[in-house]
Scaffold this motif. Structure first.
Motif, PDB file in Angstrom:
ATOM      1  N   GLU A  65      -0.501  -5.751  -4.605  1.00  0.00           N
ATOM      2  CA  GLU A  65      -0.397  -5.336  -3.053  1.00  0.00           C
ATOM      3  C   GLU A  65      -0.972  -6.577  -2.256  1.00  0.00           C
ATOM      4  OE1 GLU A  65      -1.345  -3.075  -5.431  1.00  0.00           O
ATOM      5  OE2 GLU A  65      -0.064  -1.464  -5.155  1.00  0.00           O
ATOM      6  N   ASP A  79      -1.784  -1.911   6.331  1.00  0.00           N
ATOM      7  CA  ASP A  79      -1.963  -1.791   4.731  1.00  0.00           C
ATOM      8  C   ASP A  79      -3.038  -2.134   4.495  1.00  0.00           C
ATOM      9  OD1 ASP A  79       0.723  -0.539   4.614  1.00  0.00           O
ATOM     10  OD2 ASP A  79       1.616  -2.304   4.490  1.00  0.00           O
ATOM     11  N   VAL A  83      -4.765  -1.612   0.672  1.00  0.00           N
ATOM     12  CA  VAL A  83      -4.692  -2.644  -0.222  1.00  0.00           C
ATOM     13  C   VAL A  83      -6.140  -2.946  -0.676  1.00  0.00           C
ATOM     14  CG1 VAL A  83      -4.359  -5.079  -0.332  1.00  0.00           C
ATOM     15  CG2 VAL A  83      -2.792  -3.754   0.801  1.00  0.00           C
ATOM     16  N   GLY A 119       2.205   1.746   0.152  1.00  0.00           N
ATOM     17  CA  GLY A 119       2.766   0.525   0.230  1.00  0.00           C
ATOM     18  C   GLY A 119       3.779   0.014  -0.594  1.00  0.00           C
ATOM     19  N   GLU A 120       4.430   1.201  -1.643  1.00  0.00           N
ATOM     20  CA  GLU A 120       5.142   1.106  -2.710  1.00  0.00           C
ATOM     21  C   GLU A 120       6.585   1.643  -2.258  1.00  0.00           C
ATOM     22  OE1 GLU A 120       3.631   2.649  -5.912  1.00  0.00           O
ATOM     23  OE2 GLU A 120       2.328   1.147  -6.371  1.00  0.00           O
TER      24      GLU A 120
END
Length: 161
Positions: A65, A79, A83, A119-120
């Motif tokens: 990330e 994010d 992260v 975030g995926e």
């Protein structure tokens, strides 16, 4: 625009590679990319795909990330907290790889439960949700959920980090 992000990414990758005491060739071999291609990434001449970044992150044992943010794939402001949390978990030397992945799955599950996305991409996150629900219900990570968690972790690492 992209070249600035890629330059920042390249400098960061070079720094991480040197910290890991790996040659360019060793990292390229470990990540499954060509030596010239990795060199171009480090020099800011190429913008790698998310898959290549994930492979490089895995080889360096760092957060994919973080690389996504540096490459401009993830929005840094939105994010950043996620992260940073992931990076701290992945960097903890007292945890083994399986434990780190289980913690990340639980973290993702709580974020989704509270209305925050991950975030995926949706595909791997859905796979992770199933494993997370099983892992959370068991309470312990030392039980039979090992094989299922490992398969899910490996699939996610290959596709999204």
């Amino acid at each position: 625009m992209a070249s600035l992000n890629v330059g920042n990414l390249g400098e960061y990758l070079r720094e991480q590679r040197r910290n890991a005491q790996l040659s360019l060739r060793q990292l390229a071999d470990a990540a499954g990319v060509s030596n010239p291609y990795l060199s171009q990434i480090e020099r800011g001449l190429r913008k790698p795909s998310a898959e290549v970044l994930q492979q490089v992150a895995k080889a360096l044992r760092i957060s994919a990330e973080t690389l996504y943010v540096r490459a401009g794939i993830l929005d840094a402001e939105r994010d950043r907290d996620e992260v940073e949390t992931r990076a701290v978990l992945l960097a903890d030397p007292s945890l083994n790889e399986r434990q780190k992945q289980v913690l990340l799955q639980i973290y993702e599950s709580f974020r989704k439960e509270n209305g925050f996305g991950t975030g995926e991409p949706a595909g791997p996150a859905r796979d992770g949700d199933g494993a997370t629900d099983q892992g959370t219900g068991g309470g312990s990570t030392a039980g039979g959920g090992d094989a299922a968690g490992s398969d899910t972790d490996a699939g996610r690492r290959r596709t999204a980090g």
